[in-house]
Design an enzyme around this catalytic site. Structure first.
Site, short mmCIF file in Angstrom:
data_model
loop_
_atom_site.label_atom_id
_atom_site.label_comp_id
_atom_site.label_asym_id
_atom_site.label_seq_id
_atom_site.Cartn_x
_atom_site.Cartn_y
_atom_site.Cartn_z
N HIS A 28 -7.21 3.05 4.52
CA HIS A 28 -7.05 4.24 3.76
C HIS A 28 -8.51 4.74 3.35
CE1 HIS A 28 -5.44 7.42 1.22
NE2 HIS A 28 -6.39 6.99 0.42
N ASP B 283 3.51 9.95 -8.22
CA ASP B 283 2.04 10.24 -7.78
C ASP B 283 1.87 11.54 -7.49
OD1 ASP B 283 -0.70 9.70 -7.29
OD2 ASP B 283 0.02 10.07 -5.24
N ARG C 266 -2.89 16.75 -12.36
CA ARG C 266 -4.34 16.14 -12.50
C ARG C 266 -5.18 17.35 -11.81
NH1 ARG C 266 -4.51 10.86 -9.33
NH2 ARG C 266 -6.75 11.16 -9.66
N SER D 110 -3.28 5.94 -7.88
CA SER D 110 -2.62 7.01 -6.96
C SER D 110 -3.00 6.42 -5.63
CB SER D 110 -3.53 8.48 -7.19
OG SER D 110 -3.25 9.19 -6.22
N LYS E 195 0.59 4.53 -3.16
CA LYS E 195 1.08 5.29 -1.94
C LYS E 195 1.07 3.86 -1.00
CE LYS E 195 -1.37 8.63 -2.56
NZ LYS E 195 -2.10 9.83 -2.95
N1 URA Z 1 -6.60 10.27 -3.13
C1 URA Z 1 -5.58 9.96 -3.62
O1 URA Z 1 -4.38 9.79 -2.97
N2 URA Z 1 -5.39 10.06 -4.92
C2 URA Z 1 -6.49 10.40 -5.89
O2 URA Z 1 -6.17 10.49 -6.93
C3 URA Z 1 -7.63 10.70 -5.13
C4 URA Z 1 -7.92 10.64 -3.93
#
Ligand code: URA
Length: 425
Positions: free
Chosen positions: A82, A161, A168, A183, A187
Protein backbone atom coordinates in the site's frame (compact mmCIF):
# COMPACT_ATOMS: atom_id res chain seq x y z
CA UNK A 1 -19.88 5.53 29.12
CA UNK A 2 -20.40 9.00 27.78
CA UNK A 3 -19.03 10.49 24.55
CA UNK A 4 -18.58 13.99 25.98
CA UNK A 5 -16.41 12.59 28.80
CA UNK A 6 -14.34 10.63 26.27
CA UNK A 7 -13.78 13.78 24.15
CA UNK A 8 -12.83 15.69 27.31
CA UNK A 9 -10.40 12.95 28.37
CA UNK A 10 -8.60 13.06 25.00
CA UNK A 11 -8.69 16.89 24.99
CA UNK A 12 -6.60 16.78 28.20
CA UNK A 13 -4.14 14.29 26.68
CA UNK A 14 -5.10 11.02 28.43
CA UNK A 15 -5.03 7.67 26.67
CA UNK A 16 -8.39 6.09 25.83
CA UNK A 17 -9.10 2.53 26.95
CA UNK A 18 -10.00 -0.27 24.51
CA UNK A 19 -13.60 -0.14 25.76
CA UNK A 20 -13.83 3.60 25.16
CA UNK A 21 -12.49 3.29 21.60
CA UNK A 22 -14.88 0.40 20.90
CA UNK A 23 -17.76 2.47 22.33
CA UNK A 24 -16.93 5.50 20.15
CA UNK A 25 -16.60 3.61 16.86
CA UNK A 26 -19.58 1.25 17.25
CA UNK A 27 -21.82 4.14 18.30
CA UNK A 28 -20.48 6.34 15.49
CA UNK A 29 -21.55 3.69 12.99
CA UNK A 30 -24.99 3.35 14.57
CA UNK A 31 -25.42 7.14 14.69
CA UNK A 32 -25.60 7.50 18.51
CA UNK A 33 -22.25 9.30 18.34
CA UNK A 34 -22.88 12.14 15.91
CA UNK A 35 -20.61 13.84 13.37
CA UNK A 36 -20.18 16.82 15.72
CA UNK A 37 -18.97 14.53 18.53
CA UNK A 38 -16.63 12.73 16.17
CA UNK A 39 -15.30 16.02 14.72
CA UNK A 40 -14.41 17.23 18.20
CA UNK A 41 -12.75 13.92 19.06
CA UNK A 42 -10.76 13.86 15.78
CA UNK A 43 -9.51 17.39 16.51
CA UNK A 44 -8.57 16.38 20.08
CA UNK A 45 -6.66 13.40 18.62
CA UNK A 46 -4.99 15.74 16.11
CA UNK A 47 -3.61 17.88 18.96
CA UNK A 48 -3.00 15.25 21.65
CA UNK A 49 -2.10 12.22 19.52
CA UNK A 50 -2.63 8.57 20.43
CA UNK A 51 -0.14 6.00 21.70
CA UNK A 52 0.58 2.83 19.70
CA UNK A 53 -1.84 0.74 21.79
CA UNK A 54 -4.73 3.18 21.25
CA UNK A 55 -3.89 3.39 17.53
CA UNK A 56 -3.82 -0.42 17.23
CA UNK A 57 -7.17 -0.70 19.02
CA UNK A 58 -8.72 1.95 16.76
CA UNK A 59 -7.33 0.07 13.74
CA UNK A 60 -8.77 -3.26 14.90
CA UNK A 61 -12.19 -1.86 15.73
CA UNK A 62 -12.42 -0.13 12.33
CA UNK A 63 -11.14 -3.28 10.55
CA UNK A 64 -13.84 -5.31 12.30
CA UNK A 65 -16.60 -2.81 11.43
CA UNK A 66 -17.29 -4.57 8.09
CA UNK A 67 -16.23 -7.49 5.87
CA UNK A 68 -12.94 -9.22 6.62
CA UNK A 69 -11.48 -11.21 3.76
CA UNK A 70 -10.65 -14.83 4.43
CA UNK A 71 -7.52 -15.62 2.41
CA UNK A 72 -6.53 -18.55 4.61
CA UNK A 73 -6.54 -21.03 1.69
CA UNK A 74 -3.32 -19.33 0.47
CA UNK A 75 -1.55 -19.88 3.79
CA UNK A 76 1.37 -17.51 4.35
CA UNK A 77 1.79 -16.69 0.65
CA UNK A 78 -0.48 -13.63 0.55
CA UNK A 79 1.20 -10.25 0.29
CA UNK A 80 -0.22 -6.76 0.00
CA UNK A 81 1.41 -3.43 -0.70
CA UNK A 82 0.00 0.00 0.00
CA UNK A 83 1.22 3.47 -0.82
CA UNK A 84 0.21 6.40 1.34
CA UNK A 85 -0.48 8.27 -1.89
CA UNK A 86 1.43 10.15 -4.51
CA UNK A 87 1.74 11.48 -8.04
CA UNK A 88 2.74 9.16 -10.87
CA UNK A 89 2.80 6.21 -8.47
CA UNK A 90 1.96 3.21 -10.62
CA UNK A 91 4.09 0.76 -8.59
CA UNK A 92 1.21 -1.62 -7.74
CA UNK A 93 0.74 -2.40 -11.45
CA UNK A 94 4.39 -3.46 -11.62
CA UNK A 95 5.15 -5.12 -8.29
CA UNK A 96 2.01 -7.29 -8.27
CA UNK A 97 3.04 -9.27 -11.39
CA UNK A 98 6.69 -9.36 -10.32
CA UNK A 99 5.95 -10.99 -6.95
CA UNK A 100 3.25 -13.26 -8.40
CA UNK A 101 5.72 -14.47 -11.04
CA UNK A 102 7.95 -15.55 -8.12
CA UNK A 103 5.29 -17.50 -6.20
CA UNK A 104 3.59 -14.98 -3.89
CA UNK A 105 -0.19 -14.42 -3.99
CA UNK A 106 -1.57 -10.91 -4.42
CA UNK A 107 -5.27 -10.70 -3.49
CA UNK A 108 -5.59 -6.96 -3.37
CA UNK A 109 -8.16 -4.23 -2.97
CA UNK A 110 -7.23 -0.71 -4.02
CA UNK A 111 -8.81 2.72 -4.04
CA UNK A 112 -9.50 5.56 -6.43
CA UNK A 113 -7.57 8.81 -6.65
CA UNK A 114 -8.67 11.95 -4.88
CA UNK A 115 -7.25 15.45 -5.15
CA UNK A 116 -3.73 15.54 -6.55
CA UNK A 117 -3.04 11.83 -5.86
CA UNK A 118 -3.84 8.98 -8.25
CA UNK A 119 -5.50 5.64 -7.48
CA UNK A 120 -4.73 2.17 -8.82
CA UNK A 121 -8.37 1.40 -9.64
CA UNK A 122 -8.66 4.45 -11.92
CA UNK A 123 -5.51 3.36 -13.73
CA UNK A 124 -6.85 -0.19 -14.22
CA UNK A 125 -10.22 1.15 -15.42
CA UNK A 126 -8.41 2.87 -18.28
CA UNK A 127 -7.98 -0.66 -19.71
CA UNK A 128 -11.18 -1.45 -21.70
CA UNK A 129 -13.08 -4.39 -20.18
CA UNK A 130 -11.03 -4.66 -16.95
CA UNK A 131 -13.43 -5.70 -14.19
CA UNK A 132 -12.65 -3.94 -10.89
CA UNK A 133 -15.63 -5.47 -9.05
CA UNK A 134 -15.33 -9.25 -9.19
CA UNK A 135 -17.52 -11.16 -6.74
CA UNK A 136 -15.55 -12.79 -3.93
CA UNK A 137 -15.50 -16.31 -5.45
CA UNK A 138 -14.24 -15.01 -8.84
CA UNK A 139 -11.70 -12.86 -6.98
CA UNK A 140 -10.31 -15.94 -5.20
CA UNK A 141 -10.43 -17.96 -8.40
CA UNK A 142 -8.36 -15.35 -10.25
CA UNK A 143 -5.75 -15.47 -7.47
CA UNK A 144 -5.74 -19.28 -7.67
CA UNK A 145 -5.13 -19.30 -11.44
CA UNK A 146 -2.94 -16.23 -12.04
CA UNK A 147 -1.47 -15.39 -8.63
CA UNK A 148 -3.12 -11.93 -8.68
CA UNK A 149 -6.53 -10.36 -8.40
CA UNK A 150 -6.85 -6.62 -7.98
CA UNK A 151 -10.27 -5.05 -7.43
CA UNK A 152 -11.80 -1.91 -5.94
CA UNK A 153 -12.38 -1.83 -2.20
CA UNK A 154 -15.74 -3.40 -1.38
CA UNK A 155 -18.32 -0.98 0.05
CA UNK A 156 -18.24 -2.85 3.31
CA UNK A 157 -14.45 -2.92 3.82
CA UNK A 158 -13.75 -0.98 7.05
CA UNK A 159 -16.95 1.16 6.73
CA UNK A 160 -16.08 2.95 10.00
CA UNK A 161 -12.93 4.26 8.30
CA UNK A 162 -14.93 5.39 5.24
CA UNK A 163 -17.29 7.39 7.46
CA UNK A 164 -14.50 8.83 9.60
CA UNK A 165 -12.29 9.66 6.59
CA UNK A 166 -15.10 11.63 4.93
CA UNK A 167 -15.54 13.59 8.16
CA UNK A 168 -11.78 14.21 8.55
CA UNK A 169 -11.68 15.46 4.97
CA UNK A 170 -14.06 18.34 5.81
CA UNK A 171 -12.83 19.07 9.35
CA UNK A 172 -9.10 19.56 8.59
CA UNK A 173 -8.14 16.43 10.54
CA UNK A 174 -6.74 14.22 7.76
CA UNK A 175 -3.11 14.99 8.59
CA UNK A 176 -3.08 13.39 12.03
CA UNK A 177 -0.49 10.61 12.30
CA UNK A 178 -2.54 8.13 14.40
CA UNK A 179 -5.63 8.78 12.26
CA UNK A 180 -3.70 8.20 9.01
CA UNK A 181 -2.00 5.10 10.42
CA UNK A 182 -5.24 3.54 11.70
CA UNK A 183 -7.10 4.45 8.50
CA UNK A 184 -4.50 2.81 6.25
CA UNK A 185 -4.00 -0.22 8.49
CA UNK A 186 -7.71 -0.91 9.16
CA UNK A 187 -8.23 -1.48 5.43
CA UNK A 188 -5.07 -3.59 5.13
CA UNK A 189 -5.96 -5.75 8.13
CA UNK A 190 -9.55 -6.26 6.86
CA UNK A 191 -8.18 -7.14 3.40
CA UNK A 192 -6.60 -10.26 4.92
CA UNK A 193 -3.01 -10.52 3.59
CA UNK A 194 -0.48 -12.08 5.97
CA UNK A 195 2.40 -9.96 4.67
CA UNK A 196 2.20 -6.22 4.10
CA UNK A 197 4.63 -3.61 2.78
CA UNK A 198 3.61 0.01 3.30
CA UNK A 199 5.24 2.55 0.99
CA UNK A 200 5.28 5.73 3.08
CA UNK A 201 5.65 8.61 0.68
CA UNK A 202 7.56 11.67 1.81
CA UNK A 203 7.82 15.15 0.27
CA UNK A 204 5.78 17.86 -1.45
CA UNK A 205 3.30 15.44 -3.05
CA UNK A 206 2.75 13.32 0.10
CA UNK A 207 0.81 13.64 3.36
CA UNK A 208 4.13 13.46 5.18
CA UNK A 209 6.15 16.45 4.01
CA UNK A 210 9.32 15.71 6.02
CA UNK A 211 11.47 12.61 6.47
CA UNK A 212 11.02 12.84 10.27
CA UNK A 213 7.22 12.67 10.00
CA UNK A 214 7.45 9.88 7.43
CA UNK A 215 9.68 7.83 9.76
CA UNK A 216 7.20 8.35 12.62
CA UNK A 217 4.31 7.18 10.43
CA UNK A 218 6.35 4.21 9.18
CA UNK A 219 7.22 3.13 12.75
CA UNK A 220 3.58 3.47 13.80
CA UNK A 221 2.17 1.37 10.94
CA UNK A 222 4.80 -1.33 11.48
CA UNK A 223 4.03 -1.45 15.18
CA UNK A 224 0.26 -1.68 14.53
CA UNK A 225 0.73 -4.37 11.88
CA UNK A 226 2.79 -6.47 14.29
CA UNK A 227 0.25 -6.03 17.09
CA UNK A 228 -2.39 -7.26 14.63
CA UNK A 229 -0.30 -10.38 13.89
CA UNK A 230 1.00 -9.42 10.43
CA UNK A 231 4.45 -9.62 8.89
CA UNK A 232 5.04 -6.02 7.96
CA UNK A 233 7.62 -3.49 6.91
CA UNK A 234 7.48 0.11 5.72
CA UNK A 235 9.63 1.74 3.05
CA UNK A 236 10.02 5.49 3.14
CA UNK A 237 10.33 6.78 -0.42
CA UNK A 238 10.55 10.16 -2.09
CA UNK A 239 7.42 11.95 -3.31
CA UNK A 240 8.92 15.39 -3.69
CA UNK A 241 9.07 14.84 -7.44
CA UNK A 242 6.49 12.71 -9.33
CA UNK A 243 7.48 9.08 -9.77
CA UNK A 244 8.46 8.23 -13.37
CA UNK A 245 7.50 10.48 -16.26
CA UNK A 246 3.80 9.67 -16.77
CA UNK A 247 0.98 11.17 -14.69
CA UNK A 248 -2.57 10.21 -15.62
CA UNK A 249 -4.33 6.91 -15.82
CA UNK A 250 -3.78 5.28 -19.23
CA UNK A 251 -0.42 7.08 -19.52
CA UNK A 252 0.67 5.36 -16.30
CA UNK A 253 -0.46 1.92 -17.49
CA UNK A 254 1.72 2.35 -20.59
CA UNK A 255 4.68 3.38 -18.41
CA UNK A 256 4.14 0.37 -16.11
CA UNK A 257 4.25 -1.92 -19.16
CA UNK A 258 7.48 -0.22 -20.25
CA UNK A 259 9.09 -1.13 -16.91
CA UNK A 260 7.88 -4.73 -17.25
CA UNK A 261 9.48 -4.75 -20.73
CA UNK A 262 12.82 -3.71 -19.21
CA UNK A 263 12.51 -0.06 -20.32
CA UNK A 264 11.06 2.98 -18.55
CA UNK A 265 12.35 5.48 -16.01
CA UNK A 266 15.13 4.48 -13.61
CA UNK A 267 13.52 5.95 -10.44
CA UNK A 268 10.34 3.94 -10.96
CA UNK A 269 12.28 0.78 -11.79
CA UNK A 270 14.48 1.09 -8.71
CA UNK A 271 11.54 1.57 -6.32
CA UNK A 272 9.65 -1.34 -7.88
CA UNK A 273 12.66 -3.67 -7.52
CA UNK A 274 13.06 -2.70 -3.84
CA UNK A 275 9.35 -2.98 -3.05
CA UNK A 276 9.07 -6.38 -4.75
CA UNK A 277 12.18 -7.71 -2.99
CA UNK A 278 10.83 -6.52 0.36
CA UNK A 279 7.43 -8.13 -0.29
CA UNK A 280 9.04 -11.44 -1.25
CA UNK A 281 11.43 -11.45 1.68
CA UNK A 282 8.47 -11.02 4.06
CA UNK A 283 6.74 -14.01 2.44
CA UNK A 284 9.70 -16.36 1.98
CA UNK A 285 12.63 -14.83 3.89
CA UNK A 286 16.03 -14.12 2.34
CA UNK A 287 17.17 -11.63 -0.25
CA UNK A 288 15.14 -11.49 -3.49
CA UNK A 289 16.65 -8.62 -5.42
CA UNK A 290 18.52 -10.75 -7.98
CA UNK A 291 15.52 -12.95 -8.61
CA UNK A 292 13.29 -9.89 -9.06
CA UNK A 293 15.67 -8.45 -11.66
CA UNK A 294 15.75 -11.85 -13.40
CA UNK A 295 11.95 -11.97 -13.53
CA UNK A 296 11.93 -8.56 -15.21
CA UNK A 297 14.76 -9.43 -17.61
CA UNK A 298 13.29 -12.79 -18.61
CA UNK A 299 9.83 -11.38 -19.37
CA UNK A 300 8.19 -13.60 -16.70
CA UNK A 301 6.77 -10.61 -14.83
CA UNK A 302 5.42 -9.17 -18.11
CA UNK A 303 3.76 -12.51 -19.00
CA UNK A 304 2.18 -12.61 -15.51
CA UNK A 305 0.89 -9.06 -16.04
CA UNK A 306 -0.75 -10.00 -19.38
CA UNK A 307 -2.29 -13.16 -17.88
CA UNK A 308 -3.69 -11.24 -14.89
CA UNK A 309 -5.16 -8.37 -16.96
CA UNK A 310 -6.76 -10.83 -19.39
CA UNK A 311 -8.18 -12.91 -16.51
CA UNK A 312 -9.99 -9.81 -15.24
CA UNK A 313 -11.40 -9.03 -18.71
CA UNK A 314 -8.91 -6.31 -19.68
CA UNK A 315 -8.23 -5.82 -23.40
CA UNK A 316 -4.90 -4.05 -23.58
CA UNK A 317 -4.99 -4.11 -27.38
CA UNK A 318 -8.02 -1.79 -27.27
CA UNK A 319 -6.32 0.73 -25.02
CA UNK A 320 -5.74 4.09 -26.48
CA UNK A 321 -4.10 7.26 -25.46
CA UNK A 322 -5.70 9.54 -27.98
CA UNK A 323 -6.75 12.65 -26.10
CA UNK A 324 -7.40 15.43 -28.57
CA UNK A 325 -5.20 18.25 -27.31
CA UNK A 326 -1.46 18.08 -26.67
CA UNK A 327 0.39 21.16 -25.47
CA UNK A 328 4.11 21.51 -24.81
CA UNK A 329 5.52 23.48 -21.88
CA UNK A 330 8.77 25.01 -23.03
CA UNK A 331 11.70 26.38 -21.00
CA UNK A 332 11.84 30.17 -21.05
CA UNK A 333 15.44 30.31 -19.86
CA UNK A 334 18.58 28.16 -19.49
CA UNK A 335 19.31 26.44 -16.18
CA UNK A 336 18.85 23.40 -13.97
CA UNK A 337 15.46 22.25 -12.74
CA UNK A 338 16.12 22.66 -9.03
CA UNK A 339 12.70 21.45 -7.82
CA UNK A 340 9.44 20.01 -9.13
CA UNK A 341 6.56 20.18 -6.69
CA UNK A 342 4.70 16.88 -7.02
CA UNK A 343 1.50 18.19 -5.45
CA UNK A 344 1.21 21.09 -7.93
CA UNK A 345 1.98 18.80 -10.86
CA UNK A 346 -0.69 16.39 -9.59
CA UNK A 347 -3.11 19.34 -9.46
CA UNK A 348 -2.22 20.34 -13.03
CA UNK A 349 -2.99 16.74 -14.15
CA UNK A 350 -6.27 16.90 -12.22
CA UNK A 351 -7.25 20.13 -14.01
CA UNK A 352 -6.62 18.42 -17.36
CA UNK A 353 -9.17 15.75 -16.36
CA UNK A 354 -6.93 12.99 -14.93
CA UNK A 355 -8.19 13.34 -11.33
CA UNK A 356 -11.18 14.35 -9.28
CA UNK A 357 -11.81 17.01 -6.63
CA UNK A 358 -14.86 15.17 -5.21
CA UNK A 359 -15.34 11.39 -4.98
CA UNK A 360 -18.37 11.70 -7.30
CA UNK A 361 -16.46 13.47 -10.14
CA UNK A 362 -15.83 11.47 -13.32
CA UNK A 363 -12.36 11.39 -14.85
CA UNK A 364 -10.86 11.30 -18.32
CA UNK A 365 -8.62 8.24 -18.48
CA UNK A 366 -6.52 9.55 -21.36
CA UNK A 367 -5.73 12.97 -19.84
CA UNK A 368 -2.53 13.78 -17.96
CA UNK A 369 1.04 14.93 -18.25
CA UNK A 370 4.18 13.41 -19.71
CA UNK A 371 7.25 14.93 -18.12
CA UNK A 372 10.17 15.25 -20.51
CA UNK A 373 12.62 16.50 -17.89
CA UNK A 374 12.88 16.11 -14.12
CA UNK A 375 14.61 17.64 -11.13
CA UNK A 376 18.37 17.96 -11.67
CA UNK A 377 18.15 18.09 -15.50
CA UNK A 378 19.73 20.98 -17.38
CA UNK A 379 17.47 22.90 -19.78
CA UNK A 380 18.31 25.21 -22.65
CA UNK A 381 15.78 27.90 -23.52
CA UNK A 382 13.17 26.32 -25.82
CA UNK A 383 13.55 22.75 -24.50
CA UNK A 384 10.29 20.92 -23.84
CA UNK A 385 9.77 20.28 -20.10
CA UNK A 386 6.43 18.50 -20.30
CA UNK A 387 3.47 17.69 -22.51
CA UNK A 388 -0.04 18.45 -21.23
CA UNK A 389 -2.68 16.08 -22.62
CA UNK A 390 -6.45 16.58 -22.45
CA UNK A 391 -9.78 16.32 -24.23
CA UNK A 392 -10.91 19.61 -22.74
CA UNK A 393 -9.11 22.41 -24.54
CA UNK A 394 -10.29 25.05 -22.06
CA UNK A 395 -8.33 23.37 -19.22
CA UNK A 396 -4.95 23.89 -20.88
CA UNK A 397 -4.35 27.49 -19.78
CA UNK A 398 -5.25 26.81 -16.17
CA UNK A 399 -3.15 23.60 -16.09
CA UNK A 400 -0.20 25.44 -17.64
CA UNK A 401 -0.35 28.06 -14.87
CA UNK A 402 -0.42 25.32 -12.19
CA UNK A 403 2.44 23.47 -13.89
CA UNK A 404 4.58 26.60 -14.24
CA UNK A 405 4.24 27.23 -10.50
CA UNK A 406 5.45 23.70 -9.81
CA UNK A 407 9.04 23.92 -10.95
CA UNK A 408 11.99 26.19 -10.37
CA UNK A 409 15.00 26.79 -12.57
CA UNK A 410 18.34 27.94 -11.19
CA UNK A 411 21.97 28.26 -12.20
CA UNK A 412 23.15 25.50 -9.91
CA UNK A 413 21.79 22.20 -8.78
CA UNK A 414 22.97 20.25 -5.80
CA UNK A 415 20.91 17.74 -3.89
CA UNK A 416 21.38 15.07 -1.28
CA UNK A 417 17.83 13.83 -1.78
CA UNK A 418 17.38 10.10 -1.79
CA UNK A 419 14.83 8.01 -3.66
CA UNK A 420 14.54 5.48 -0.83
CA UNK A 421 15.12 6.95 2.63
CA UNK A 422 14.77 3.96 4.90
CA UNK A 423 13.10 0.62 5.54
CA UNK A 424 11.48 0.05 8.93
CA UNK A 425 10.96 -3.58 9.92
N1 URA B 1 -4.81 7.10 3.05
C1 URA B 1 -5.79 6.54 3.80
O1 URA B 1 -6.30 5.48 3.47
N2 URA B 1 -6.16 7.16 4.94
C2 URA B 1 -5.62 8.32 5.36
O2 URA B 1 -6.00 8.81 6.40
C3 URA B 1 -4.62 8.91 4.56
C4 URA B 1 -4.22 8.26 3.41
Amino acid sequence: MNITEIINKKKHGSSLTDDEIYYVITNYISGEVTDYHMSALAMAIFFQGMDDKETATLTNVMAQSGDQLDLSEFGNLTVDKHSTGGVGDKTSLIVAPIVASLGAKVAKMSGRGLGHTGGTIDKLESIPGYNTSLDFESFLDTVRTTGIALVGSSKNLAPADKKLYALRDVTATVDSLPLIASSVMSKKIAAGAKNIVIDVKCGSGAFMKTADDAVKLAKTVVSIGKMCGRNISAMITDMDTPLGYAIGNSLEVFEAIDILKGKGPEDLKKICIKLSSEMLSLVFGGDWEERVIKSLDSGNALDTFYTWIKAQGGQLEKMCCNAEHHYEIVAQTDGFISSMNAELIGKAAMILGAGRTKVTDSIDHSAGIILKRKTGDFLSKGDVIAELITNKRNTLKHAEIAFNEAFQISDHYQSDKKLIYDIIR
